[in-house]
Design an enzyme around this catalytic site. Structure first.
Site, short mmCIF file in Angstrom:
data_model
loop_
_atom_site.label_atom_id
_atom_site.label_comp_id
_atom_site.label_asym_id
_atom_site.label_seq_id
_atom_site.Cartn_x
_atom_site.Cartn_y
_atom_site.Cartn_z
N HIS A 258 5.64 -2.01 -13.35
CA HIS A 258 5.77 -3.13 -14.30
C HIS A 258 6.50 -2.73 -15.59
O HIS A 258 6.81 -3.59 -16.41
CB HIS A 258 4.40 -3.69 -14.68
CG HIS A 258 3.66 -4.31 -13.53
ND1 HIS A 258 4.23 -5.29 -12.74
CD2 HIS A 258 2.42 -4.09 -13.03
CE1 HIS A 258 3.35 -5.64 -11.81
NE2 HIS A 258 2.25 -4.93 -11.95
N ASP B 104 3.19 -3.44 -3.42
CA ASP B 104 2.11 -3.83 -4.31
C ASP B 104 2.02 -5.37 -4.34
O ASP B 104 3.03 -6.05 -4.21
CB ASP B 104 2.40 -3.30 -5.72
CG ASP B 104 1.24 -3.46 -6.68
OD1 ASP B 104 0.53 -2.45 -6.92
OD2 ASP B 104 1.03 -4.58 -7.20
N HIS C 113 1.51 -7.31 -6.74
CA HIS C 113 2.20 -7.88 -7.90
C HIS C 113 3.69 -7.56 -7.82
O HIS C 113 4.07 -6.49 -7.32
CB HIS C 113 1.63 -7.30 -9.20
CG HIS C 113 0.15 -7.52 -9.37
ND1 HIS C 113 -0.78 -6.56 -9.00
CD2 HIS C 113 -0.53 -8.59 -9.84
CE1 HIS C 113 -2.00 -7.04 -9.24
NE2 HIS C 113 -1.88 -8.27 -9.75
N ASP D 22 -3.23 -3.31 -3.63
CA ASP D 22 -4.00 -4.46 -4.10
C ASP D 22 -3.73 -5.75 -3.31
O ASP D 22 -4.27 -6.80 -3.64
CB ASP D 22 -3.78 -4.69 -5.61
CG ASP D 22 -2.35 -4.45 -6.05
OD1 ASP D 22 -1.48 -4.29 -5.19
OD2 ASP D 22 -2.12 -4.42 -7.28
ZN LIG Z 1 -0.52 -4.54 -8.42
#
Ligand SMILES: [Zn+2]
Length: 308
Positions: free
Chosen positions: A122, A159, A161, A243
């Protein structure tokens, strides 16, 4: 050939406030789960400043250094905190990713897993966010391209996200294919299919909430794998977040541990076909401690199988 496990005790000194999902226990659970496996265990070096500066401006580094607290926490954004040990951990995390590239490209090992925190995908050029400070996967890719002289590198981010940071850092680099699957809608909100990079070299695969392994497998088989084969990277870097697991508290995809094993095995097969099996995997998210440990172990077991 073997699989390297690269980590450092400093990654346990990055502390977060009580109840924060990106906690020290994540890495402890993973290392415990990997204990019985036959791996070449490597101590991560600190990344050189030059490695960081391939993707972040010096001001980003200065801002983090000046924010570093003597005790307690410095809050960087809504959910990103610096503790006194965080920057050392971040330098080890980036250093582990760089070392993994060196080891795999030199042929010292077949593939490598960097068990690191803080995660990286991120972190944008000038913005630490979403628990991340340095773009570990992106700077590893740039190291492979700029330092080792590779012509093409792929980063695959599974991931749950979106890897907005990796996308930002690799956006205008035609040498880097970035493939990312993510739940959509979900924080950070980016990752639509029409975000495709300055050279059309970014592939985003949004997945709907509550979708499971079948939908993930179909997306990778129809979109991601053909792109990888067509691009012919000389190295595949994985942003391995766990996740998307059905037990994870931060998202609502329903992948099983077996789905992570399937995806890892498939990526290893493609790496065998196109880049002599060279894979560097770096830990990103995963917040249910048991699911994280099991899925990471399944992932690393597939790397080991591919290396033997
Ligand atoms: Zn994540």
């Amino acid at each position: 050939m073997t699989t390297a496990l690269i980590t450092h005790a400093d990654c346990l000194t990055h502390e977060t406030p009580e109840g924060h999902p990106e906690q020290v226990a994540r890495l402890q659970h993973i290392l415990h789960a990997l204990e019985p496996l036959e791996l070449k265990r490597v101590t991560a070096p600190m990344a050189a400043e030059d490695d960081i500066l391939r993707v972040h401006p010096i001001d980003h580094l200065r801002a983090l250094r000046s924010a570093r607290p003597q005790e307690g926490y410095a809050q960087i954004d809504g959910d990103t905190f610096l503790s006194p040990g965080s920057l050392d951990a971040a330098f080890r995390a980036a250093g582990a990713a760089v070392r993994a590239v060196d080891m795999v490209l030199s042929g010292e090992v077949q593939n490598a897993f960097a068990a690191i925190r803080p995660p990286g995908h991120h972190a944008e050029r000038e913005t630490a966010m979403g628990f991340c400070f340095f773009g570990n996967a992106a700077l590893a890719a740039k190291h492979a391209l700029d330092h080792h002289g590779l012509k093409r590198v792929a980063v695959v981010d599974f991931d749950v996200h979106h890897g907005n940071g990796t996308q930002d850092l690799l956006w205008d680099d035609a040498r880097a294919l970035f493939i990312s699957s993510q739940q959509m809608p979900l924080w950070p909100g980016s990752g639509r299919a029409d975000e495709d990079g300055a050279h059309g070299q970014i592939l985003n695969m949004p997945l709907p909430p509550e979708s499971g392994g079948d939908q993930m497998r179909a997306a990778y088989e129809t979109l991601a794998f053909p792109r990888l084969r067509a691009f012919k990277p000389e190295l595949i870097i994985i942003s391995a977040g766990f996740d998307a697991h059905q037990d994870d508290p931060l998202a609502s995809l329903n992948w099983s541990t077996a789905d992570f094993a399937w995806l890892t095995s498939a990526l290893c097969s493609i790496a065998d076909e196109i880049c002599q099996g060279r894979i560097v995997s770096t830990l990103e998210g995963g917040y249910d401690l048991n699911a994280l440990a099991q899925a990471t172990r399944a992932h690393v077991e597939e790397l080991i199988k591919a290396a033997t």
